[in-house]
Design an enzyme around this catalytic site. Sequence first.
Site, mmCIF file in Angstrom:
data_model
loop_
_atom_site.group_PDB
_atom_site.id
_atom_site.type_symbol
_atom_site.label_atom_id
_atom_site.label_comp_id
_atom_site.label_asym_id
_atom_site.label_seq_id
_atom_site.Cartn_x
_atom_site.Cartn_y
_atom_site.Cartn_z
ATOM 1 N N GLY A 47 14.917 -6.881 3.182
ATOM 2 C CA GLY A 47 16.049 -6.028 3.503
ATOM 3 C C GLY A 47 15.681 -5.097 4.636
ATOM 4 O O GLY A 47 14.500 -4.788 4.842
ATOM 5 N N GLN A 52 16.284 2.298 9.605
ATOM 6 C CA GLN A 52 14.893 1.866 9.704
ATOM 7 C C GLN A 52 14.542 1.366 11.102
ATOM 8 O O GLN A 52 13.371 1.272 11.440
ATOM 9 C CB GLN A 52 14.584 0.785 8.679
ATOM 10 C CG GLN A 52 14.613 1.298 7.251
ATOM 11 C CD GLN A 52 14.283 0.196 6.285
ATOM 12 O OE1 GLN A 52 15.169 -0.549 5.882
ATOM 13 N NE2 GLN A 52 13.014 0.088 5.942
ATOM 14 N N CYS A 97 8.605 -0.902 0.893
ATOM 15 C CA CYS A 97 9.564 -0.629 1.958
ATOM 16 C C CYS A 97 8.873 -0.809 3.300
ATOM 17 O O CYS A 97 7.722 -0.381 3.467
ATOM 18 C CB CYS A 97 10.080 0.804 1.808
ATOM 19 S SG CYS A 97 11.283 1.306 3.039
ATOM 20 N N LEU A 98 9.564 -1.420 4.236
ATOM 21 C CA LEU A 98 9.003 -1.620 5.570
ATOM 22 C C LEU A 98 8.715 -0.295 6.269
ATOM 23 O O LEU A 98 7.876 -0.233 7.161
ATOM 24 C CB LEU A 98 9.947 -2.471 6.424
ATOM 25 C CG LEU A 98 10.169 -3.898 5.930
ATOM 26 C CD1 LEU A 98 11.198 -4.610 6.815
ATOM 27 C CD2 LEU A 98 8.871 -4.673 5.871
ATOM 28 N N HIS A 139 18.459 -0.363 -2.906
ATOM 29 C CA HIS A 139 17.385 0.151 -2.051
ATOM 30 C C HIS A 139 17.893 0.355 -0.624
ATOM 31 O O HIS A 139 17.699 1.422 -0.034
ATOM 32 C CB HIS A 139 16.207 -0.828 -2.077
ATOM 33 C CG HIS A 139 15.067 -0.444 -1.188
ATOM 34 N ND1 HIS A 139 13.867 0.021 -1.685
ATOM 35 C CD2 HIS A 139 14.922 -0.462 0.160
ATOM 36 C CE1 HIS A 139 13.042 0.282 -0.682
ATOM 37 N NE2 HIS A 139 13.665 -0.013 0.453
ATOM 38 N N GLU A 140 18.550 -0.663 -0.080
ATOM 39 C CA GLU A 140 19.039 -0.568 1.305
ATOM 40 C C GLU A 140 20.184 0.441 1.416
ATOM 41 O O GLU A 140 20.269 1.187 2.393
ATOM 42 C CB GLU A 140 19.460 -1.941 1.818
ATOM 43 C CG GLU A 140 18.341 -2.977 1.853
ATOM 44 C CD GLU A 140 17.084 -2.534 2.584
ATOM 45 O OE1 GLU A 140 17.179 -1.729 3.539
ATOM 46 O OE2 GLU A 140 15.993 -2.986 2.196
ATOM 47 N N HIS A 143 18.973 3.903 1.886
ATOM 48 C CA HIS A 143 18.584 4.223 3.262
ATOM 49 C C HIS A 143 19.767 4.797 4.053
ATOM 50 O O HIS A 143 19.580 5.667 4.903
ATOM 51 C CB HIS A 143 18.062 2.978 3.995
ATOM 52 C CG HIS A 143 16.627 2.685 3.741
ATOM 53 N ND1 HIS A 143 15.606 3.540 4.091
ATOM 54 C CD2 HIS A 143 16.033 1.603 3.180
ATOM 55 C CE1 HIS A 143 14.445 3.006 3.762
ATOM 56 N NE2 HIS A 143 14.675 1.829 3.195
#
Length: 172
Positions: A47, A52, A97-98, A139-140, A143
Amino acid sequence: MAILKIAKLGHPILVKKTKEINDLDNNELNKIIYDMSETMLDANGIGLAAPQVHLSHKMFIYRNPDVEDDDKIKISVLINPTIEKITDETEDNWESCLSIPGMSGLVRRYKRIKYSAIDLNRNNIEGEAIGLHARIIQHEFDHLNGILYTSRLAHKSAFGYSEEIEKFWKNN
């Protein structure tokens, strides 16, 4: 194709609310989504939200590993999404997470949600998600509201380097 720079923990864009997308033309939107897809795949993610990659757009992309096969990766796009829980039932599971590379945390999420959004073709879409699919969307979506998974830890001590989590938490 462009691999975009991923914002890391500490960058202010990750803690700001995003703005709805109403004025992007299709070419600009398509390029952003294509570049985000390439970036997500290059980083081995499942994701990626616009903040991000330093964009304040209310949009994210994701893939659902539960429905993918080895030959085909399907990337979904949710523009201006909303989500709501279907049940109060939650489950704890490990997330990474990235934007927080090399770290993992045990996060409590709703087990079942419903969502609505606009897709890449500007169509209104709705759906339900359960398990990992629901976790990815939540999660996304977080953000887009300036929330990182570290603020949703099930236990304060359940956060650390992924390699240590693998050794000492997941196997016990």
